[in-house]
Write a protein that holds these residues in place. Sequence first.
Motif, PDB file in Angstrom:
ATOM      1  N   GLU A 371      -5.535  13.604   1.075  1.00 33.22           N
ATOM      2  CA  GLU A 371      -6.088  12.249   1.139  1.00 33.22           C
ATOM      3  C   GLU A 371      -5.509  11.378   0.022  1.00 33.22           C
ATOM      4  OE1 GLU A 371     -10.485  10.113   1.094  1.00 33.22           O
ATOM      5  OE2 GLU A 371     -10.281  12.246   0.721  1.00 33.22           O
ATOM      6  N   ILE A 372      -5.397  11.960  -1.178  1.00 35.62           N
ATOM      7  CA  ILE A 372      -4.878  11.200  -2.323  1.00 35.62           C
ATOM      8  C   ILE A 372      -3.395  10.899  -2.152  1.00 35.62           C
ATOM      9  CG2 ILE A 372      -4.423  11.294  -4.810  1.00 35.62           C
ATOM     10  CD1 ILE A 372      -6.939  13.054  -5.062  1.00 35.62           C
ATOM     11  N   ILE A 373      -2.616  11.905  -1.741  1.00 35.37           N
ATOM     12  CA  ILE A 373      -1.165  11.725  -1.668  1.00 35.37           C
ATOM     13  C   ILE A 373      -0.773  10.738  -0.561  1.00 35.37           C
ATOM     14  CG2 ILE A 373      -0.500  13.527  -0.012  1.00 35.37           C
ATOM     15  CD1 ILE A 373       1.689  14.338  -2.013  1.00 35.37           C
ATOM     16  N   LYS A 374      -1.667  10.567   0.439  1.00 39.74           N
ATOM     17  CA  LYS A 374      -1.404   9.606   1.508  1.00 39.74           C
ATOM     18  C   LYS A 374      -1.947   8.215   1.195  1.00 39.74           C
ATOM     19  CE  LYS A 374      -1.524  13.058   5.215  1.00 39.74           C
ATOM     20  NZ  LYS A 374      -2.269  13.504   6.431  1.00 39.74           N
ATOM     21  N   SER A 375      -2.536   8.033   0.030  1.00 32.07           N
ATOM     22  CA  SER A 375      -3.177   6.766  -0.297  1.00 32.07           C
ATOM     23  C   SER A 375      -2.180   5.612  -0.258  1.00 32.07           C
ATOM     24  CB  SER A 375      -3.818   6.846  -1.687  1.00 32.07           C
ATOM     25  OG  SER A 375      -4.298   5.575  -2.076  1.00 32.07           O
ATOM     26  N   SER A 376      -2.635   4.498   0.311  1.00 33.13           N
ATOM     27  CA  SER A 376      -1.809   3.281   0.350  1.00 33.13           C
ATOM     28  C   SER A 376      -2.329   2.221  -0.604  1.00 33.13           C
ATOM     29  CB  SER A 376      -1.768   2.728   1.782  1.00 33.13           C
ATOM     30  OG  SER A 376      -3.092   2.439   2.230  1.00 33.13           O
ATOM     31  N   SER A 377      -3.230   2.617  -1.493  1.00 32.25           N
ATOM     32  CA  SER A 377      -3.814   1.669  -2.433  1.00 32.25           C
ATOM     33  C   SER A 377      -2.771   1.161  -3.422  1.00 32.25           C
ATOM     34  CB  SER A 377      -4.974   2.339  -3.191  1.00 32.25           C
ATOM     35  OG  SER A 377      -5.435   1.495  -4.226  1.00 32.25           O
ATOM     36  N   ASP A 378      -2.787  -0.139  -3.664  1.00 31.05           N
ATOM     37  CA  ASP A 378      -1.854  -0.732  -4.628  1.00 31.05           C
ATOM     38  C   ASP A 378      -2.194  -0.364  -6.060  1.00 31.05           C
ATOM     39  OD1 ASP A 378      -0.425  -1.933  -2.623  1.00 31.05           O
ATOM     40  OD2 ASP A 378      -1.588  -3.784  -2.670  1.00 31.05           O
ATOM     41  N   SER A 379      -3.369   0.161  -6.296  1.00 31.61           N
ATOM     42  CA  SER A 379      -3.790   0.476  -7.658  1.00 31.61           C
ATOM     43  C   SER A 379      -3.497   1.915  -8.047  1.00 31.61           C
ATOM     44  CB  SER A 379      -5.288   0.195  -7.818  1.00 31.61           C
ATOM     45  OG  SER A 379      -6.038   1.023  -6.963  1.00 31.61           O
ATOM     46  N   ILE A 380      -2.837   2.661  -7.157  1.00 35.95           N
ATOM     47  CA  ILE A 380      -2.562   4.070  -7.419  1.00 35.95           C
ATOM     48  C   ILE A 380      -1.061   4.331  -7.303  1.00 35.95           C
ATOM     49  CG2 ILE A 380      -2.909   6.444  -6.604  1.00 35.95           C
ATOM     50  CD1 ILE A 380      -5.632   5.612  -5.588  1.00 35.95           C
ATOM     51  N   MET A 381      -0.532   5.070  -8.266  1.00 35.20           N
ATOM     52  CA  MET A 381       0.844   5.554  -8.191  1.00 35.20           C
ATOM     53  C   MET A 381       0.807   7.068  -7.995  1.00 35.20           C
ATOM     54  SD  MET A 381       2.641   3.362 -11.257  1.00 35.20           S
ATOM     55  CE  MET A 381       4.294   3.956 -10.870  1.00 35.20           C
ATOM     56  N   ILE A 382       1.580   7.551  -7.048  1.00 33.69           N
ATOM     57  CA  ILE A 382       1.626   8.979  -6.756  1.00 33.69           C
ATOM     58  C   ILE A 382       2.868   9.566  -7.414  1.00 33.69           C
ATOM     59  CG2 ILE A 382       1.707  10.747  -4.972  1.00 33.69           C
ATOM     60  CD1 ILE A 382      -0.878   9.135  -4.998  1.00 33.69           C
ATOM     61  N   GLY A 383       2.685  10.548  -8.277  1.00 28.82           N
ATOM     62  CA  GLY A 383       3.805  11.203  -8.932  1.00 28.82           C
ATOM     63  C   GLY A 383       4.171  12.487  -8.216  1.00 28.82           C
ATOM     64  N   ILE A 384       5.413  12.585  -7.723  1.00 29.96           N
ATOM     65  CA  ILE A 384       5.835  13.767  -6.990  1.00 29.96           C
ATOM     66  C   ILE A 384       7.269  14.096  -7.388  1.00 29.96           C
ATOM     67  CG2 ILE A 384       6.621  12.429  -4.990  1.00 29.96           C
ATOM     68  CD1 ILE A 384       5.657  14.807  -3.245  1.00 29.96           C
ATOM     69  N   GLY A 385       7.600  15.368  -7.411  1.00 27.01           N
ATOM     70  CA  GLY A 385       8.932  15.792  -7.814  1.00 27.01           C
ATOM     71  C   GLY A 385      10.024  15.185  -6.942  1.00 27.01           C
ATOM     72  N   TYR A 386      11.048  14.629  -7.585  1.00 21.21           N
ATOM     73  CA  TYR A 386      12.137  13.965  -6.873  1.00 21.21           C
ATOM     74  C   TYR A 386      12.820  14.912  -5.893  1.00 21.21           C
ATOM     75  CZ  TYR A 386      15.741  10.312  -6.497  1.00 21.21           C
ATOM     76  OH  TYR A 386      16.565   9.322  -6.055  1.00 21.21           O
ATOM     77  N   TYR A 387      12.921  16.168  -6.280  1.00 22.29           N
ATOM     78  CA  TYR A 387      13.692  17.120  -5.479  1.00 22.29           C
ATOM     79  C   TYR A 387      13.023  17.477  -4.161  1.00 22.29           C
ATOM     80  CZ  TYR A 387      10.413  20.366  -7.650  1.00 22.29           C
ATOM     81  OH  TYR A 387       9.281  20.984  -8.078  1.00 22.29           O
ATOM     82  N   TYR A 388      11.726  17.145  -3.992  1.00 26.05           N
ATOM     83  CA  TYR A 388      11.083  17.457  -2.724  1.00 26.05           C
ATOM     84  C   TYR A 388      11.708  16.668  -1.572  1.00 26.05           C
ATOM     85  CZ  TYR A 388       7.392  20.320  -4.695  1.00 26.05           C
ATOM     86  OH  TYR A 388       6.707  21.333  -5.316  1.00 26.05           O
TER      87      TYR A 388
END
Length: 398
Positions: A371-388
Amino acid sequence: MYSIIVFSKDRPLQLHAYLESLQHFSDAKLETISVLYCKTPNVNYEKVINAFPQIQWIEENNFYTNLLSLVSTAKDKILFGCDDVVFTDHFSIETASSVLDTNDQIFGFSFRLGTNIQPLPYKHAVVENNIIWNWMIADTNQYNYPWELDCTLYRKTDIEQMIAKLGKQINNPNYFEEYFAVSPLDYINKPLMACSNKKNNAVVITVNRVQETHKNAVDENSITNVHYLNKIYNENGNTLDILKISKLPRNIIHVDRTYFILRNKIKQIRNENKYIKKLKQLIKNVKFILNHSLSELNKQSPNETANTYELIQLIKDTKLPKIKNSFDTIEELLNTNKSFCRFGDGEISLIYNNSIPFQKSNHLIAARLKEIIKSSSDSIMIGIGYYYFYPEISLFHT
């Protein structure tokens, strides 16, 4: 200490939601729960029993006898529950128990009442984080109703005295509530009730009636008969989506079919497996292309070349996310009020229901992370490994 006694009839799907939401939103321990269930032929409780093996399961043979046995062996506080309840926010049974211990004039601590159930009783007091009122003189509905079986914590001694004073057998949970609720002053001598000084913690989804002794109001505008719900739970893998239900408004206690939101775990797992398979194939294809020169590819047979171009086209057609570099990320965090949610290898593993050294796999954690990783909220930044998504970068930096 407390015990939880849950009543269920022909509702394995809804009972699953009660137990799952209780486990997710409270500090309840499964070993403190006893479920007294009654079922008609062709309604199967085996799946929900296997899902919660730590619970004491009792198939009803005589409700009154079973009830007396459960109450007599219970701890000093009892939380009753019914299978049409879904918990929607975090709460502590231990904290509620301590509130009862601090004031022996408080009859019960309600989890279905809160500041969003309006109007509040005119004469009430806010003590620390709780609301306390005199139910005997309360001038508003719900707050003048001290005895119910949805989700209120009571003292065992009070319940035993009430049953003994009744002087007649109780045939089912509806009578258990009605006998004392109709004339509470005859059985209850403690004038106060309490609840948390915040929104309530549960809703009652009134989509079907499973008994004929009490014509409780239900929403009958959808297919919710017991045999249909038994089929979609036991055969099709559906359960109630407790997280989506928890996000809906809850300004009333009894809600309709719009809160009866289903999720299909089997389809969800299949879709996730398809996604994982495609992602693995994509990474494999990228590695293949990076490890072969164009001249080598041109030497392939026509079939091999066709397969290679097909792989290249798959990569071209895959829409990849735009990932900021470290400096741009830090700059944006410094200049805005955005929150940053980091997804490392551990979080990605948990999403796919794999355990990591300090956290066992859990479908509720996985659902929340998705749910968090799919968030489209402008107030949230999702940090994920570039290599994925850009594995060729990791190949050059290993």
